[in-house]
Design an enzyme around this catalytic site. Structure first.
Site, PDB file in Angstrom:
ATOM      1  N   HIS A 140       0.840  -1.215   0.000  1.00 20.77           N
ATOM      2  CA  HIS A 140       0.000   0.000   0.000  1.00 20.77           C
ATOM      3  C   HIS A 140       0.871   1.258   0.000  1.00 20.77           C
ATOM      4  CE1 HIS A 140      -2.647  -2.913   2.357  1.00 20.77           C
ATOM      5  NE2 HIS A 140      -3.401  -2.605   1.320  1.00 20.77           N
ATOM      6  N   GLN A 173      -8.441  -7.797 -10.074  1.00 22.94           N
ATOM      7  CA  GLN A 173      -9.088  -6.552  -9.648  1.00 22.94           C
ATOM      8  C   GLN A 173      -8.684  -5.404 -10.586  1.00 22.94           C
ATOM      9  OE1 GLN A 173      -9.937  -5.281  -5.456  1.00 22.94           O
ATOM     10  NE2 GLN A 173      -8.050  -4.163  -5.706  1.00 22.94           N
ATOM     11  N   ARG A 199      -3.190 -10.270   4.747  1.00 27.89           N
ATOM     12  CA  ARG A 199      -3.585 -11.585   5.281  1.00 27.89           C
ATOM     13  C   ARG A 199      -2.389 -12.438   5.691  1.00 27.89           C
ATOM     14  NH1 ARG A 199      -7.995 -10.955   1.267  1.00 27.89           N
ATOM     15  NH2 ARG A 199      -9.962 -10.992   2.403  1.00 27.89           N
TER      16      ARG A 199
HETATM   17  O1  PAF Z   1      -7.838  -4.111  -2.920  1.00 30.85           O
HETATM   18  C1  PAF Z   1      -8.525  -3.724  -1.957  1.00 30.85           C
HETATM   19  O2  PAF Z   1      -8.038  -3.500  -0.866  1.00 30.85           O
HETATM   20  C2  PAF Z   1     -10.027  -3.537  -2.142  1.00 30.85           C
HETATM   21  O3  PAF Z   1     -10.559  -4.503  -2.974  1.00 30.85           O
HETATM   22  C3  PAF Z   1     -10.402  -2.120  -2.619  1.00 30.85           C
HETATM   23  C4  PAF Z   1      -9.879  -1.834  -4.010  1.00 30.85           C
HETATM   24  C5  PAF Z   1      -9.887  -1.090  -1.638  1.00 30.85           C
HETATM   25  C6  PAF Z   1     -11.931  -1.991  -2.692  1.00 30.85           C
HETATM   26  O4  PAF Z   1     -12.518  -2.208  -1.447  1.00 30.85           O
END
Ligand code: PAF
Length: 282
Positions: free
Chosen positions: A37, A153, A187
């Site tokens: 992140h 995603q 996780r």
């Molecule tokens: O990847 C994630 O943490 C989630 O899927 C996101 C993109 C924040 C959407 O809730």
């Protein structure tokens, strides 16, 4: 860094920034921040005037038997890390702020979700695109940053932006790994010490599959089997899936050609981990 919990406050400050002609980078997260992140946030910092990070564990994207309640959370620590990474605005709403009443509109992703995690987690990507759509409207980013560890995603959100004409760029950022190759994930805290020792072999297995393809093996099944063999021999995990697909379309390939993704999900005692490699073959 300012912390905002209310939608109205966010839209008001975003309005001011837009009026001033500033560019906005959005980093959507579910918190429990790790280096993955923070890499997204730092990249957003380099490329935009204003960086907004959201922390919201989105109930809509968890199935009934998944880990919504137990999903790791540590807001104090997240605040500190976000600030250090250069975030200007941390948006951390409660679920009833994001979803004050049942929505009369339901989003349904109809492509790129019938394989990989989409197949195993019905409704998951519907929940993801719903919250991401809301975040795009609220934060009005010029660029939005997502980690390629969740490559499906990224493929789905690219489809969302294209299909609904969001005026923004989706930036997929390379997976951040520990030195031993294990992909960073919130996780990973669920792994036992023994599983932590074994889990780096997930990436080794993917690399073994890719190596075979790069040596000229065109048969996708053989590459998948090589990956499965490595996972079975070294990870001590139960394999959920190993798939080789075109990327970003996520359609099955028999003969490897062009850009493909080799992806896996495996289950340990308390954690389901995913990883992938995207590569190009002639
Ligand atoms: O990847 C994630 O943490 C989630 O899927 C996101 C993109 C924040 C959407 O809730």
């Amino acid at each position: 860094m300012i912390v905002i919990k209310k939608v109205k406050e966010l839209t008001s400050i975003v309005g001011e920034k837009k009026k001033a002609g500033l560019s906005i980078g959005l980093v959507p997260t579910m918190g429990y921040l790790h280096e993955g992140h923070l890499t997204l946030a730092k990249k957003a910092r380099e490329e935009n005037d204003v960086v907004i990070m959201s922390i919201f564990v989105n109930p809509l994207q968890f199935g009934p038997n998944e880990d919504f309640e137990s999903y790791p959370r540590d807001f104090e620590r997240d605040q500190k890390l976000a600030e250090e990474a250069g975030v200007d605005i941390l948006f951390a709403p409660e679920p009833n702020e994001m979803y004050p009443k049942p929505s009369m509109i339901v989003m349904n992703v109809v492509e790129r979700t019938d394989r990989l995690c989409g197949e195993k987690r019905p409704g998951h990507f519907d929940g993801v695109v719903t919250v991401v759509t809301k975040l795009f409207h609220l934060a009005q980013p010029n660029r939005a940053y997502f980690g390629l560890k969740d490559a499906q995603q990224v493929a789905v959100i690219n489809g969302l932006v294209e299909s609904l004409n969001f005026p923004l760029e989706v930036i997929g950022v390379e997976t951040v790994r520990e030195e031993n190759g294990l992909a960073k994930s919130s996780r990973n805290v669920y792994l036992t010490p023994t599983e932590r020792q074994l889990a780096p072999h997930i990436y080794q297995a993917l690399k073994a599959g890719r190596a075979l393809a790069e040596q000229g093996e065109k048969d996708a099944e053989k590459v998948i089997n090589e990956t499965i063999a490595h996972l079975n021999e070294h990870t001590g995990a139960e394999i959920d899936y190993v798939e080789l697909l075109s990327f970003p379309e996520l359609t099955p390939v028999q003969t490897i050609k062009g850009q493909v993704i080799l992806a896996t999900a495996v289950k340990y005692s308390n954690a389901r981990l995913i990883d992938n490699i995207i590569f190009e073959c002639e």
